[in-house]
Motif scaffolding. Structure first.
Motif, PDB file in Angstrom:
ATOM      1  N   GLY A 268      67.875  78.719  21.898  1.00 35.06           N
ATOM      2  CA  GLY A 268      68.407  77.591  22.668  1.00 35.06           C
ATOM      3  C   GLY A 268      69.915  77.636  22.788  1.00 35.06           C
ATOM      4  O   GLY A 268      70.616  76.712  22.350  1.00 35.06           O
ATOM      5  N   HIS A 269      70.443  78.683  23.396  1.00 35.25           N
ATOM      6  CA  HIS A 269      71.892  78.859  23.468  1.00 35.25           C
ATOM      7  C   HIS A 269      72.545  77.843  24.404  1.00 35.25           C
ATOM      8  O   HIS A 269      73.750  77.595  24.300  1.00 35.25           O
ATOM      9  CB  HIS A 269      72.229  80.284  23.928  1.00 35.25           C
ATOM     10  N   ASN A 270      71.777  77.289  25.316  1.00 37.91           N
ATOM     11  CA  ASN A 270      72.337  76.310  26.249  1.00 37.91           C
ATOM     12  C   ASN A 270      72.161  74.877  25.760  1.00 37.91           C
ATOM     13  O   ASN A 270      72.558  73.937  26.452  1.00 37.91           O
ATOM     14  CB  ASN A 270      71.667  76.461  27.627  1.00 37.91           C
ATOM     15  N   VAL A 271      71.570  74.703  24.581  1.00 44.28           N
ATOM     16  CA  VAL A 271      71.386  73.367  24.024  1.00 44.28           C
ATOM     17  C   VAL A 271      72.725  72.869  23.477  1.00 44.28           C
ATOM     18  O   VAL A 271      73.426  73.614  22.781  1.00 44.28           O
ATOM     19  CB  VAL A 271      70.322  73.396  22.901  1.00 44.28           C
ATOM     20  N   PRO A 272      73.112  71.612  23.783  1.00 43.90           N
ATOM     21  CA  PRO A 272      74.390  71.077  23.290  1.00 43.90           C
ATOM     22  C   PRO A 272      74.468  71.118  21.762  1.00 43.90           C
ATOM     23  O   PRO A 272      73.451  71.012  21.071  1.00 43.90           O
ATOM     24  CB  PRO A 272      74.397  69.637  23.813  1.00 43.90           C
ATOM     25  N   LEU A 273      75.701  71.231  21.260  1.00 40.38           N
ATOM     26  CA  LEU A 273      75.911  71.355  19.816  1.00 40.38           C
ATOM     27  C   LEU A 273      75.373  70.155  19.057  1.00 40.38           C
ATOM     28  O   LEU A 273      74.768  70.306  17.993  1.00 40.38           O
ATOM     29  CB  LEU A 273      77.406  71.530  19.526  1.00 40.38           C
ATOM     30  N   HIS A 274      75.578  68.931  19.591  1.00 42.46           N
ATOM     31  CA  HIS A 274      75.121  67.748  18.864  1.00 42.46           C
ATOM     32  C   HIS A 274      73.609  67.709  18.730  1.00 42.46           C
ATOM     33  O   HIS A 274      73.068  67.172  17.760  1.00 42.46           O
ATOM     34  CB  HIS A 274      75.639  66.461  19.523  1.00 42.46           C
ATOM     35  N   VAL A 275      72.900  68.318  19.690  1.00 41.91           N
ATOM     36  CA  VAL A 275      71.436  68.386  19.601  1.00 41.91           C
ATOM     37  C   VAL A 275      71.032  69.336  18.478  1.00 41.91           C
ATOM     38  O   VAL A 275      70.127  69.042  17.690  1.00 41.91           O
ATOM     39  CB  VAL A 275      70.828  68.837  20.948  1.00 41.91           C
ATOM     40  N   HIS A 276      71.711  70.477  18.377  1.00 40.53           N
ATOM     41  CA  HIS A 276      71.438  71.415  17.288  1.00 40.53           C
ATOM     42  C   HIS A 276      71.670  70.762  15.931  1.00 40.53           C
ATOM     43  O   HIS A 276      70.866  70.914  15.003  1.00 40.53           O
ATOM     44  CB  HIS A 276      72.347  72.647  17.417  1.00 40.53           C
ATOM     45  N   VAL A 277      72.790  70.038  15.806  1.00 39.70           N
ATOM     46  CA  VAL A 277      73.119  69.406  14.519  1.00 39.70           C
ATOM     47  C   VAL A 277      72.092  68.331  14.172  1.00 39.70           C
ATOM     48  O   VAL A 277      71.627  68.250  13.019  1.00 39.70           O
ATOM     49  CB  VAL A 277      74.535  68.803  14.563  1.00 39.70           C
ATOM     50  N   LEU A 278      71.729  67.509  15.147  1.00 44.37           N
ATOM     51  CA  LEU A 278      70.722  66.471  14.901  1.00 44.37           C
ATOM     52  C   LEU A 278      69.385  67.087  14.488  1.00 44.37           C
ATOM     53  O   LEU A 278      68.729  66.623  13.546  1.00 44.37           O
ATOM     54  CB  LEU A 278      70.526  65.610  16.147  1.00 44.37           C
ATOM     55  N   MET A 279      68.990  68.152  15.170  1.00 44.85           N
ATOM     56  CA  MET A 279      67.717  68.803  14.844  1.00 44.85           C
ATOM     57  C   MET A 279      67.770  69.423  13.453  1.00 44.85           C
ATOM     58  O   MET A 279      66.791  69.360  12.700  1.00 44.85           O
ATOM     59  CB  MET A 279      67.396  69.875  15.885  1.00 44.85           C
TER      60      MET A 279
END
Length: 315
Positions: A268-279
Motif C-alpha cells: 500500500g505505497h499510495n496509502v496516506p501515512l496516518h492510515v498506516h500509523v492508525l492500522m
C-alpha cells in the motif's frame, strides 16, 4: 548532510515519536478511543486472571494458557498505551534511546509469545477432542509449565537481536519516528548504515514464527474438525465445536488484522501515512481489547463465574 549535522544524530540520546501525522486535530477523540480500548483490555484481562485464580475447577491447561495470554496482553498494553496517551494529552513526544529499544523489544517479544500461546491453545483443544481420555495424562501441569517456558524463551531469545542490532547502527539522518511507539523497522530505517541484516532477520522471523504457528494451528484444527464430524449426533458436534469457538474467534481477530497490516505496509505505497500509523496501532489494540470479551462471552465457565460474582456484588 554535513558532518556537523550528522554527528548530532549519531546514537541520539532521544527519539521523537511524531504520533499520527495529519490527525493532530483529532487527538482528543482518538485518545478517548484508545483509552476506552485500553481500559477494556486491562479490566477484562485482570478479571480473567482473578476468576481463574479464585476457581479451583478452572485450574486446568485450557485456563492456564488463557492466563498466559492475559498476562501477555497486559504487558503489550502497558508497553504501548502509556506513551501514546502522553503524546495525545501532553504532547510528550520524546523517548529515551534505551527506552525506545526496550519498548521495541517488549512489543515484538510479547507479540511472539502471544502467537506461541495460540499454538499451545490449539494443541490443548486437539488433545481434548481427539484424545479426551488421555488429556489429563498428556497435558499435565509439568508439561503445561514446560510449554509456557518454551513460549517465553522462544520470544525472548529470537527477538533479542532486534534491539542489539538496532543499537549498533549509527543514526545520522533524523531522530523522528512517525508513529506512537518504537516499531522495529521504523527505528532501523533511520540508521545511516547498511541495515539489510536487520531487515532480512525481521522479515525471516515474521514469516518463520507466524507461518509455523499458523501452519500447526491449521493442522490441529483439521484433525479437530475430522473428529467433530465423526461424532454421531448433531448436538454432540455442536457442543464439541463450541469448546473451540472462543479460541477460533481470538485467532481470527489476531491474525487477520496482522495480515492486513503486513500487506498494506508491503503493497500500500499510495496509502496516506496516518492510515498506516492508525492500522499499525489498531493491529495491536483491537485484538487486545477483544480477547477478554470473546473469552468472557463465549466461554461458559468464565461467563457463569463472572455472572455469579456480579450477582453477589449486587446483593
Amino acid at each position: 548532510m554535513s558532518n556537523s549535522n550528522a554527528s548530532n544524530f549519531t546514537n541520539p540520546s532521544t527519539f521523537i515519536l511524531l504520533g499520527i501525522p495529519g490527525l493532530e486535530e483529532a487527538y482528543t477523540w482518538i485518545s478517548i478511543l484508545f483509552c476506552t480500548m485500553y481500559t477494556i483490555s486491562v479490566l477484562g484481562n485482570f478479571t480473567i486472571l482473578f476468576i481463574v485464580k479464585k476457581e479451583p475447577n478452572l485450574h486446568v491447561p485450557m485456563y492456564y494458557f488463557l492466563c498466559m495470554l492475559a498476562i501477555t496482553d497486559l504487558v503489550l498494553c502497558m508497553s504501548i498505551l502509556p506513551k501514546a496517551m502522553s503524546i495525545f494529552w501532553f504532547n510528550s513526544r520524546e523517548i529515551d534511546f534505551n527506552s525506545c529499544l526496550a519498548q521495541m523489544y517488549f512489543i515484538h517479544c510479547f507479540s511472539a509469545m502471544g502467537s506461541g500461546i495460540f499454538l499451545a491453545m490449539a494443541y490443548d483443544r486437539y488433545v481434548a477432542i481427539c484424545h479426551p481420555l488421555r488429556h489429563s495424562s498428556i497435558l499435565t501441569n509439568a508439561v503445561v509449565a514446560k510449554i509456557g517456558l518454551a513460549v517465553v524463551l522462544r520470544g525472548c531469545l529470537l527477538l533479542l537481536p532486534y534491539p542489539l542490532l538496532a543499537r549498533q547502527w549509527p543514526y545520522c539522518r533524523t531522530n523522528v519516528i512517525p508513529n506512537l511507539y518504537c516499531e522495529h523497522m521504523a527505528v532501523v530505517k533511520l540508521a545511516c548504515a547498511d541495515i539489510r541484516m536487520s531487515s532480512y532477520y525481521s522479515l525471516s522471523l515474521a514469516i518463520f514464527l507466524s507461518g509455523m504457528d499458523v501452519f500447526f494451528i491449521a493442522v490441529s484444527y483439521i484433525q479437530i474438525l475430522r473428529a467433530i464430524f465423526s461424532l454421531p449426533t448433531k448436538d454432540a458436534r455442536h457442543t464439541t465445536f463450541g469448546t473451540c469457538s472462543s479460541h477460533l474467534c481470538v485467532i481470527l481477530v489476531s491474525y487477520v488484522p496482522a495480515l492486513f497490516s503486513f500487506l498494506s505496509h508491503r503493497f500500500g505505497h499510495n496509502v496516506p501515512l496516518h492510515v498506516h500509523v492508525l492500522m499499525a496501532n489498531m493491529y495491536f489494540l483491537v485484538p487486545l481489547m477483544l480477547h477478554p470479551i470473546i473469552f468472557g462471552v463465549k466461554t461458559k465457565q468464565i461467563r457463569e463465574k463472572l455472572l455469579r460474582l456480579v450477582i453477589q456484588k449486587g446483593t
